[in-house]
Each structure stands twice: as structure tokens, then as C-alpha cells.
Design a protein around this motif. Sequence first.
Motif, PDB file in Angstrom:
ATOM      1  N   ILE A 101      -3.930 -24.995   2.766  1.00 55.56           N
ATOM      2  CA  ILE A 101      -4.146 -26.338   3.294  1.00 55.56           C
ATOM      3  C   ILE A 101      -3.332 -26.538   4.570  1.00 55.56           C
ATOM      4  N   ASP A 102      -3.923 -27.209   5.514  1.00 51.19           N
ATOM      5  CA  ASP A 102      -3.230 -27.579   6.748  1.00 51.19           C
ATOM      6  C   ASP A 102      -2.137 -28.595   6.408  1.00 51.19           C
ATOM      7  N   ARG A 103      -0.920 -28.288   6.811  1.00 54.61           N
ATOM      8  CA  ARG A 103       0.225 -29.162   6.517  1.00 54.61           C
ATOM      9  C   ARG A 103      -0.018 -30.597   6.976  1.00 54.61           C
ATOM     10  N   THR A 104      -0.673 -30.764   8.118  1.00 55.52           N
ATOM     11  CA  THR A 104      -0.858 -32.104   8.680  1.00 55.52           C
ATOM     12  C   THR A 104      -1.983 -32.881   7.993  1.00 55.52           C
ATOM     13  N   PHE A 105      -2.800 -32.187   7.223  1.00 52.56           N
ATOM     14  CA  PHE A 105      -3.944 -32.838   6.581  1.00 52.56           C
ATOM     15  C   PHE A 105      -3.516 -33.620   5.345  1.00 52.56           C
ATOM     16  N   ASN A 106      -2.695 -32.972   4.503  1.00 57.88           N
ATOM     17  CA  ASN A 106      -2.211 -33.618   3.283  1.00 57.88           C
ATOM     18  C   ASN A 106      -0.905 -32.932   2.898  1.00 57.88           C
ATOM     19  N   LYS A 107       0.217 -33.582   3.218  1.00 59.62           N
ATOM     20  CA  LYS A 107       1.532 -32.964   3.010  1.00 59.62           C
ATOM     21  C   LYS A 107       1.820 -32.697   1.544  1.00 59.62           C
ATOM     22  N   GLU A 108       1.393 -33.606   0.670  1.00 63.74           N
ATOM     23  CA  GLU A 108       1.690 -33.429  -0.758  1.00 63.74           C
ATOM     24  C   GLU A 108       0.936 -32.242  -1.341  1.00 63.74           C
ATOM     25  N   LEU A 109      -0.342 -32.151  -1.013  1.00 60.64           N
ATOM     26  CA  LEU A 109      -1.119 -31.012  -1.507  1.00 60.64           C
ATOM     27  C   LEU A 109      -0.645 -29.716  -0.872  1.00 60.64           C
ATOM     28  N   CYS A 141     -12.116 -25.617  10.201  1.00 57.37           N
ATOM     29  CA  CYS A 141     -12.506 -26.326   8.992  1.00 57.37           C
ATOM     30  C   CYS A 141     -11.437 -27.373   8.740  1.00 57.37           C
ATOM     31  N   ASN A 142     -11.765 -28.611   8.968  1.00 55.87           N
ATOM     32  CA  ASN A 142     -10.781 -29.672   8.867  1.00 55.87           C
ATOM     33  C   ASN A 142     -10.167 -29.715   7.471  1.00 55.87           C
ATOM     34  N   GLY A 143      -8.826 -29.718   7.438  1.00 55.37           N
ATOM     35  CA  GLY A 143      -8.125 -29.776   6.166  1.00 55.37           C
ATOM     36  C   GLY A 143      -7.567 -28.444   5.725  1.00 55.37           C
ATOM     37  N   LEU A 144      -8.128 -27.357   6.247  1.00 51.69           N
ATOM     38  CA  LEU A 144      -7.640 -26.021   5.916  1.00 51.69           C
ATOM     39  C   LEU A 144      -6.894 -25.444   7.109  1.00 51.69           C
ATOM     40  N   ALA A 145      -5.963 -24.536   6.835  1.00 49.93           N
ATOM     41  CA  ALA A 145      -5.208 -23.888   7.911  1.00 49.93           C
ATOM     42  C   ALA A 145      -6.168 -23.203   8.869  1.00 49.93           C
ATOM     43  N   LYS A 146      -5.879 -23.271  10.166  1.00 53.36           N
ATOM     44  CA  LYS A 146      -6.787 -22.715  11.172  1.00 53.36           C
ATOM     45  C   LYS A 146      -6.991 -21.217  10.996  1.00 53.36           C
ATOM     46  N   SER A 147      -6.008 -20.541  10.431  1.00 57.02           N
ATOM     47  CA  SER A 147      -6.124 -19.102  10.216  1.00 57.02           C
ATOM     48  C   SER A 147      -7.117 -18.775   9.107  1.00 57.02           C
ATOM     49  N   MET A 148      -7.461 -19.777   8.298  1.00 53.52           N
ATOM     50  CA  MET A 148      -8.326 -19.617   7.125  1.00 53.52           C
ATOM     51  C   MET A 148      -7.730 -18.632   6.117  1.00 53.52           C
ATOM     52  N   ALA A 149      -6.405 -18.547   6.107  1.00 55.26           N
ATOM     53  CA  ALA A 149      -5.721 -17.676   5.152  1.00 55.26           C
ATOM     54  C   ALA A 149      -5.877 -18.235   3.746  1.00 55.26           C
TER      55      ALA A 149
END
Length: 230
Positions: A101-109, A141-149
Motif C-alpha cells: 500500500i502507498d503510505r500516503t493513501f492510507n497510513k493505518e493500513l 494504480c492509485n492506493g498501491l505503491a508505484k513499484s507495484m511490489a
Amino acid sequence: MNTPDELNVVRKLYSNQDYPKTRSLWSLITNAYRMINSVYIFTNFDEYCRQLRSDKQEDKQKVYWKASYYEKLIDYIKIITAFETLNKAVLIKRGILIHKIDRTFNKELFKQQSAGKPVKISDFYQDGYPDIPIRGNRTECNGLAKSMATINFSHTLNEEYQSILNLDKKLVYYLKEINLKRNRLHLYTDFHGAFHVEHHIEKWRFIKDTSISVIKKEKDKIDEELKKIK
């Protein structure tokens, strides 16, 4: 840089449409099955045991040397790759997000996932899951890390993830051991070490039989699921 094809696979994996999702999962699990069946020590196990048990040095031939030394790291990589693919496919089937998950999208998740705790796809959806935009040569993909790791394989072996995956505990123990050795093998110049032959054989017989059985079971399931929705 992620390609549109890579992002299309991700979209299918998290799709609510049965066929594209199941077809993508089928591909992953089938690849895991092919991989586990290509492990050198598994495909040559009986001959390896015969040569290993022999007291005659001249009986230590090609299979013994390849399984004990030259193919060992490759076998470790294949076993871990097969189970990493299987575990992540099954997690998606059971409603767990496997991409970071992208840190900036949802910090708790983000914190929950980074700590090795499963995040439900439904919880991720609560913040919205917009279409994958394509801008120039970049895809995101909004919400996921840009690396798609994806999540760390070692996390899929912890108690939180295993409460979902429910692999044989003895197998999980050996997978952790193999994963640790795989991560360290590049530092070693050889693989010498004393072990009790029969214990070693029984250990690897268990790993072989259980690994192939577990992955085949999931392959058979996904085969039937795919047939039903074609």
C-alpha cells in the motif's frame, strides 16, 4: 516502470469479475506447480537417496553432486518462488491484499501491512479503488505503491498470514529454514556440513511430498473453478 500489461494483471487479480480473476489466479498457481515439479532434488530423489546412502565414494555420482552442491541454491530458489506464488494467489482468493500500500493513501493500513499483518481487500476498497490511469509512458494504480511490489514472502509464513493460509506447521518451519539459507547462500563457498543421512532423507522426503501435494491440491481446485465459469 510498470507496463500497462503488468497493471492489467493487477486489475484482473482484484477484479469482481469471476473469469478474469480466476484465470489470473489459475496462471499463478499453475506456474507454482510447474516450479515445484522442476526442483532437481525432487525429480531425482530416489537416485539421490541411493547415492547418498552409499558408503562407496565411487557411487557419489552426478545426481549426488548436483543435488548436494551445484543445484542446491537453484532448488532453494525454486521452492521459495513456488510457495511465494502459491501463498499470494491463495491470499487473493481469500480476500487479502498482496500488493504493498502507498503510505500516503492510507497510513493505518500501510502500517498494518508493513508490520506483517494481513489487510483485507474490502478494507482497502473502503477508501476507493479508482481505475488504473495511464499517463504517457507511466502507469499507476492509485492506493498501491508505484513499484507495484508485493508483500514479503517471510510475512506469509508468520502466524497472522498462516491463520489464513493454514499450511502444515512442519512445512512452514522448513520453508522458513530454506528461505533463510537461500538469502545467505551467496556468502558461502561450499555446502559442507555433517548430518545424519536418514534424518536428512526423511526431512527432504517430507518437504518434497508435502510441497507437491499442497500445490497440486490448490491447482486442482482452481482447475475446477475455472471450468465452472468458462
